[in-house]
Motif scaffolding. Structure first.
Motif, PDB file in Angstrom:
ATOM      1  N   GLU A 718     -83.446 -70.103  63.856  1.00 22.27           N
ATOM      2  CA  GLU A 718     -84.100 -69.625  62.528  1.00 22.27           C
ATOM      3  C   GLU A 718     -84.889 -68.198  63.233  1.00 22.27           C
ATOM      4  OE1 GLU A 718     -87.063 -72.689  61.435  1.00 22.27           O
ATOM      5  OE2 GLU A 718     -85.273 -73.702  60.344  1.00 22.27           O
ATOM      6  N   TYR A 719     -84.510 -67.600  64.389  1.00 23.47           N
ATOM      7  CA  TYR A 719     -85.093 -66.433  65.073  1.00 23.47           C
ATOM      8  C   TYR A 719     -86.238 -66.241  65.995  1.00 23.47           C
ATOM      9  CZ  TYR A 719     -81.884 -63.973  61.708  1.00 23.47           C
ATOM     10  OH  TYR A 719     -80.856 -63.410  61.107  1.00 23.47           O
ATOM     11  N   ILE A 720     -87.163 -67.283  65.655  1.00 27.19           N
ATOM     12  CA  ILE A 720     -88.230 -67.354  66.525  1.00 27.19           C
ATOM     13  C   ILE A 720     -88.040 -67.544  68.181  1.00 27.19           C
ATOM     14  CG2 ILE A 720     -88.665 -69.858  66.522  1.00 27.19           C
ATOM     15  CD1 ILE A 720     -91.395 -67.031  65.440  1.00 27.19           C
ATOM     16  N   ARG A 879     -70.209 -66.618  66.345  1.00 25.92           N
ATOM     17  CA  ARG A 879     -70.294 -65.240  66.449  1.00 25.92           C
ATOM     18  C   ARG A 879     -71.566 -64.903  65.985  1.00 25.92           C
ATOM     19  NH1 ARG A 879     -65.861 -61.005  63.432  1.00 25.92           N
ATOM     20  NH2 ARG A 879     -66.978 -59.201  63.948  1.00 25.92           N
ATOM     21  N   ALA A 880     -71.912 -65.458  64.581  1.00 25.89           N
ATOM     22  CA  ALA A 880     -73.042 -65.323  63.931  1.00 25.89           C
ATOM     23  C   ALA A 880     -74.453 -65.413  64.540  1.00 25.89           C
ATOM     24  CB  ALA A 880     -73.309 -65.850  62.417  1.00 25.89           C
ATOM     25  N   GLU A 881     -74.166 -66.664  65.494  1.00 26.55           N
ATOM     26  CA  GLU A 881     -75.547 -66.988  66.075  1.00 26.55           C
ATOM     27  C   GLU A 881     -75.795 -66.126  67.244  1.00 26.55           C
ATOM     28  OE1 GLU A 881     -77.625 -69.466  65.117  1.00 26.55           O
ATOM     29  OE2 GLU A 881     -76.447 -69.756  63.370  1.00 26.55           O
ATOM     30  N   THR A 882     -74.761 -65.797  68.063  1.00 24.95           N
ATOM     31  CA  THR A 882     -74.764 -65.137  69.369  1.00 24.95           C
ATOM     32  C   THR A 882     -75.346 -63.549  68.931  1.00 24.95           C
ATOM     33  OG1 THR A 882     -72.567 -64.687  69.510  1.00 24.95           O
ATOM     34  CG2 THR A 882     -73.513 -66.309  70.888  1.00 24.95           C
ATOM     35  N   THR A 883     -75.265 -62.956  67.569  1.00 28.19           N
ATOM     36  CA  THR A 883     -75.401 -61.954  67.066  1.00 28.19           C
ATOM     37  C   THR A 883     -76.836 -61.812  66.909  1.00 28.19           C
ATOM     38  OG1 THR A 883     -73.578 -61.529  66.150  1.00 28.19           O
ATOM     39  CG2 THR A 883     -75.146 -60.164  65.450  1.00 28.19           C
ATOM     40  N   LYS A 884     -77.613 -62.873  66.712  1.00 27.11           N
ATOM     41  CA  LYS A 884     -79.004 -63.045  66.704  1.00 27.11           C
ATOM     42  C   LYS A 884     -79.918 -62.700  67.638  1.00 27.11           C
ATOM     43  CE  LYS A 884     -78.942 -66.733  62.909  1.00 27.11           C
ATOM     44  NZ  LYS A 884     -79.325 -67.888  62.512  1.00 27.11           N
ATOM     45  N   PRO A 956     -86.638 -61.674  59.938  1.00 23.74           N
ATOM     46  CA  PRO A 956     -87.905 -61.427  60.276  1.00 23.74           C
ATOM     47  C   PRO A 956     -88.291 -60.426  61.421  1.00 23.74           C
ATOM     48  CG  PRO A 956     -87.203 -63.428  61.534  1.00 23.74           C
ATOM     49  CD  PRO A 956     -86.094 -62.855  60.541  1.00 23.74           C
ATOM     50  N   PHE A 957     -87.157 -59.646  61.701  1.00 22.90           N
ATOM     51  CA  PHE A 957     -87.252 -58.527  62.674  1.00 22.90           C
ATOM     52  C   PHE A 957     -87.687 -57.273  62.096  1.00 22.90           C
ATOM     53  CE2 PHE A 957     -83.781 -61.101  65.326  1.00 22.90           C
ATOM     54  CZ  PHE A 957     -84.774 -61.673  66.026  1.00 22.90           C
ATOM     55  N   ILE A 958     -87.882 -57.282  60.855  1.00 20.93           N
ATOM     56  CA  ILE A 958     -88.116 -55.930  60.206  1.00 20.93           C
ATOM     57  C   ILE A 958     -89.483 -55.231  60.612  1.00 20.93           C
ATOM     58  CG2 ILE A 958     -86.849 -56.071  57.903  1.00 20.93           C
ATOM     59  CD1 ILE A 958     -89.330 -57.444  56.847  1.00 20.93           C
ATOM     60  N   ARG A 959     -89.494 -54.049  61.035  1.00 19.16           N
ATOM     61  CA  ARG A 959     -90.575 -53.360  61.398  1.00 19.16           C
ATOM     62  C   ARG A 959     -90.902 -52.124  60.881  1.00 19.16           C
ATOM     63  NH1 ARG A 959     -85.605 -54.713  64.771  1.00 19.16           N
ATOM     64  NH2 ARG A 959     -85.344 -53.020  66.261  1.00 19.16           N
TER      65      ARG A 959
END
Length: 992
Positions: A718-720, A879-884, A956-959
């Motif tokens: 979930e990115y955290i 592939r999707a998870e390691t891109t995170k 949530p990485f938007i800045r």
């Protein structure tokens, strides 16, 4: 007095989500019947229901006026009462409340806090205080003990007073016990550490805090001298014999955090001497570790220098090689002309004479032959000779022992040390060198007349190189060291493991005996192989060529949902602009993460407005601005000395982890992150961080193309950000792959791990399986990895060419107990996976434990590979998870806008820098999730189309909406709205 915020003392949240209210304050039928049976009025029903549910959640009966309106309203609705029926009148309802609380205790089979509760606290805290120091930790121990005995918690002030008394009592006894045998001469030596001696500029105490520089020969000499000086001060081990190692480490950390004035200000002599003895002991341990680390790096550098010298010489001799090839070509030309043997011989001799004669050509030939096969071993001695004197001195100052039955390398070391000053080229063959490779043996053993002798120089270099390898893999250990200590002593005895084994195996679904374990594994591998073979004709993405090499079609990129660009633009345009400092302030208000910080004693801080100063410290160090730059742009009351003191004394890596976990707990309350991934998943990867060349950890590494270390991150699906290590570029990253999952104390419970290619190691697969962790690494070269059959006699119709080898089940069964002993020791917290995996690598092929873990890993990795080639969804997920985590690394770079280089040479500060940045990253993500939830809620009320697919594409990485620069001011009195974790309303109607 300890701060209540730093403890687990239960209190009401400021704001509850609907999910939290339903989960904690929902009345079941048993509770409803109880309430109605024991009350006579509607108001009594409501009061009884509320005090029952709050007692179950808190562990004590709160004052009626402290109960939040949300809870009252939620329970009122369940009873079909108006919330206005509630009237908090503690004084007039005293008798009724007494009856109600007594009835609740009877239902819950609990007892009020009394003398029995005090006894429980005394026993638990006295035991814990021998291994713990922080008052908050001891209060948490007492809370757990009372909860286990089903005893109500007293008021926090009562708990704090009782714990403080017991802690003081235990510490006082410890101080007296440690210092009882100190002579006056010993005390004087300890006092001298705090005084300037012989016009020195700094005290010995300050000098002991210094960290090592890079592993240069000069620093190696200085650190060898440092160990000699530390050992000459005093031997602290006899005084600390009865003190737990964790306690020594805590006392040492407390002393390290103190300034010289703080230490001098401790008027309790037994305490001061105990802290100094602990600090001296830990400094000696650390210095031995650092010396070994320098030795390992020096030996590695010697080998690299030898390889470089060989390469240079090969370049120089390239012309000579071409000349020799030309001579050979002319000889062949003469031979092809059908000349007689006499004429051929004459022509060849003339040819050789033109090239300088037979002897000259022969010399050229031997020179080229010596360097033609990349044999750099003859070049080691010239690279080593300048280091040998200090290496011998270091080896004399530390005690090295074998952790195996094989002592031949130590015998060879003794032999080399014995002849260190001899000038002879050759030594008598008084030792066996059967443990050497044939390549080394041919260089070490020489013929002298009719006897075999040993080349002194080659033998010495060989012993030192292999000594370094044996220390790395744990075949040898250093007495009274830390990292390089005997790992066997950290493992639990097997009789203790047997007590834990049944419950552990049941919890993970593992068989409890070796034979059952092997049979279960064999069956699992057989089943998945049969399934893969059966489904092969339907697997259009997999093919096997005539050489038996499998191929998978390249995966197509996932298609974005329709309208995603417009949706993102609408969402991101609505995001409120915020300054980074304001985000940290808001998150502090919501999670109170600064409660984790404080002085080393564990008591409340005495600095004024601590939250503001802690916040600026996190901002300055996390963004890599440093104390000076932060103070220049901050309000006048924020001084660089204050920031430096807070960083050094009030904040350590452990406290930063706790602070980050507080933020994670608030993040986990939201529904929105659930659209981006799963809460039980973690992803691991490393990224290089640049360092100045002033430290021992940094290395120049060809993979990263620069000098520095690796920030090895674990983030949630979930990115955290969950956990981070800071390690050397020369370290095998997979060593730390499992640590974070076991050290994880956050709200996320993890059982699945994605990693980059380094995660495909066999021992990592094996250990993950035994720890109940599903390991799914990204494998770029998966078709170069061997597949293993469950049995040699099995033939598969379609996939048989995949399998090249068969599993050795006997090896796994034979060493099952050894592997379970390791795993149960890890589970009990006695040892970390990294300590084991550092030893279980390809340099340790003779180690039976390594071979057993490797064989088990071959089974689990083959099962994973069979799933990998069969399941398209699994490959997409990996592939999707390691891109995170790659996106997170980029996010971290944005946060470190103060500079990309970590300036400190202290490994402790380097680790803290990474964890500061994690805390800031998590704070930004929490603020973004809160803002995104509000934005989506507003859009839903305006009838925008909001689908799961669209929300899943957010991050949530938007800045872009966050400002980092400008005058740094923050008003701590201006509070943000309370967090309101609401559900994300999904609708499918395209109205706007």
């Amino acid at each position: 007095m300890a701060s209540i915020d730093r403890t687990a003392y239960p209190r009401f949240q400021k704001q509850f989500s609907e999910k939290e209210l339903s989960g904690c304050y929902e009345l079941d039928n048993k509770e409803l019947n109880f309430v109605r049976r024991n009350t006579r009025s509607d108001r009594g029903n409501l009061i009884m229901a509320i005090i029952l549910k709050t007692r179950k959640q808190l562990g004590y009966f709160p004052a009626l006026k402290e109960i939040p309106c949300q809870i009252i309203s939620h329970i009122s609705k369940q009873l079909n009462f108006a919330s206005t029926l509630w009237q908090a009148d503690e004084e007039n309802d005293r008798k009724m409340l007494y009856r109600y609380r007594s009835a609740c205790r009877k239902l819950l089979e609990s007892s009020a806090f009394s003398e029995k509760g005090k006894k429980i606290i005394q026993i638990s805290v006295r035991n814990a205080a021998h291994t713990m120091s922080d008052p908050a930790d001891l209060i948490n121990v007492a809370i757990e003990a009372l909860a286990n005995s089903n005893t109500e918690l007293p008021a926090f002030s009562t708990l704090d007073r009782l714990i403080g008394h017991e802690r003081h009592s235990v510490h006082k006894k410890l101080y007296i016990k440690v210092t009882a045998t100190l002579t006056q001469h010993d005390r004087q030596k300890l006092d001298d550490l705090l005084q300037l001696q012989n016009a020195e500029r700094i005290t010995k105490f300050a000098r002991m805090k210094k960290t090592p520089g890079p592993a240069t020969l000069n620093n190696f000499r200085q650190w060898e001298k440092r160990l000699t000086q530390l050992d000459a001060i005093l031997d602290p081990k006899p005084f600390l014999e009865s003190v737990a190692f964790t306690k020594i480490r805590q006392f040492s950390a407390e002393a390290l955090a103190y300034e010289i004035s703080d230490m001098r200000g401790i008027h309790n002599e037994p305490k001061r001497y105990t802290l100094l003895l602990s600090f001296l002991y830990q400094t000696q341990v650390n210095t031995r570790d650092e010396l070994v680390e320098m030795f390992l790096k020096l030996m590695k550098r010697i080998q690299n220098t030898a390889r470089d010298n060989l390469k240079t010489l090969q370049e120089q001799h390239r012309e000579m090689e071409e000349e020799l090839i030309a001579v050979l070509g002319q000889v062949l030309q003469h031979a092809e002309e059908n000349e007689t043997n006499d004429i051929l011989g004459k022509n060849i001799r003339e040819l050789l004479e033109k090239k300088g004669g037979v002897e000259a050509v022969n010399v050229q030939f031997h020179q080229v032959a010596a360097y033609h096969h990349n044999n750099y071993l003859p070049f080691l001695w010239p690279a080593h000779i300048s280091n040998r004197a200090v290496i011998f001195r270091v080896l004399e100052s530390i005690n090295i022992y074998s952790s195996t039955q094989d002592t031949s390398l130590l015998e060879a070391l003794d032999f080399v040390c014995k002849h260190r000053n001899t000038r002879k080229d050759f030594l008598p063959p008084d030792i066996e060198i059967n443990f050497t490779s044939q390549r080394w043996k041919s260089l070490i053993q020489k013929k002298d007349a009719s006897t075999t002798v040993l080349d002194r120089r080659t033998l010495e270099v060989y012993v030192f190189i292999h000594l370094a390898e044996a220390l790395q893999v744990g075949d040898l250990y250093v007495e009274y060291s830390g990292t390089y200590s005997d790992h066997r002593k950290q493992l639990m005895p097997w009789n203790e493991c047997l007590e834990r084994l049944p419950e552990y195996c049941r919890s993970l679904g593992l068989p409890e005996t070796a034979s059952e374990f092997v049979e279960s594994l064999r069956q699992q591998l057989t089943t998945i192989a049969d399934k893969t073979d059966l489904n092969f004709p339907d697997n259009s993405e997999l093919s096997i060529d005539t050489d038996g090499i499998p191929h998978l079609k390249k995966q197509k990129a996932a298609t974005s949902p329709e309208g995603i660009d417009d949706f993102k633009k609408e969402v991101y345009d609505r995001m409120p602009e915020r300054h980074l400092l304001d985000i940290l302030k808001n998150v502090q208000h919501w999670s109170n993460y600064t409660k984790s910080f404080g002085p080393p004693s564990g008591s409340d801080t005495k600095i004024s407005n601590p939250a503001s100063r802690y916040l600026f410290t996190v901002f300055g160090y996390g963004c890599n601005l440093g104390a000076s730059q932060t103070a220049r742009h901050a309000p006048k009351e924020i001084h660089r000395q204050t920031l430096r003191r807070i960083n050094f004394q009030h904040i350590n890596a452990s406290k930063l982890e706790t602070a980050s976990n507080n933020v994670i707990s608030e993040y986990a309350r939201f529904d929105l992150p659930g659209f981006w991934g799963k809460s039980n998943v973690a992803i691991a990867d490393g990224t290089q961080m640049e360092l100045r060349k002033n430290n021992l950890l940094g290395e120049q590494h060809i993979r990263y193309g620069g000098y520095g270390g690796i920030a090895y991150h674990h983030i949630s699906g979930e990115y955290i950000a969950l956990f981070s290590h800071f390690i050397s570029c020369g370290v095998w990253e997979a060593v730390y792959i499992l640590d974070a999952l076991l050290l994880n104390q956050s709200a996320y419970q993890l059982d699945t791990l994605h990693a980059d290619t380094h995660g495909q190691s066999e021992p990592v697969f094996a250990l993950a399986h035994l720890l109940g962790i599903k390991l799914y690494p990204r494998m770029r070269t998966w078709n170069d990895v061997a597949f293993y059959k469950p049995d040699a006699g099995i033939k598969y119709e379609h996939i048989d060419p995949l399998f090249t080898k068969t599993i050795n089940w006997d090896l796994i069964e034979t060493h099952w107990q050894d592997m379970m002993q390791v795993v149960l020791s890890i589970q009990a917290g006695k040892v970390l996976p990294s300590m084991l995996l550092r030893r279980l690598n390809s340099h340790n092929l003779r180690n039976k434990l390594y071979r057993a873990f490797r064989e088990l890993g071959l089974v689990t990795r083959t099962m994973f590979l069979l799933r990998y080639i069969s399941e398209t969804d699994l490959r997409h997920t990996i592939r999707a998870e390691t891109t995170k985590v790659e996106s997170y690394n980029d996010f971290q770079d944005w946060i470190s806008f103060g500079g990309k280089i970590i300036k400190s040479g202290d490994p402790v500060e380097q680790t803290k820098h990474i964890k500061y940045a994690n805390l800031i990253a998590n704070s930004i993500m929490l603020q973004n999730v809160a803002d995104l939830t509000d934005v989506l809620d507003d859009m839903s009320s305006e009838n925008f189309v909001i689908t799961k697919e669209l929300v899943g594409c957010l991050s949530p990485f938007i800045r872009d909406h966050i400002r980092r620069f400008g005058k740094y001011e923050v008003d701590m009195n201006e509070k943000p709205p309370d967090l309101t974790p609401r559900a994300v309303l999904i609708n499918m109607e395209n109205i706007k």
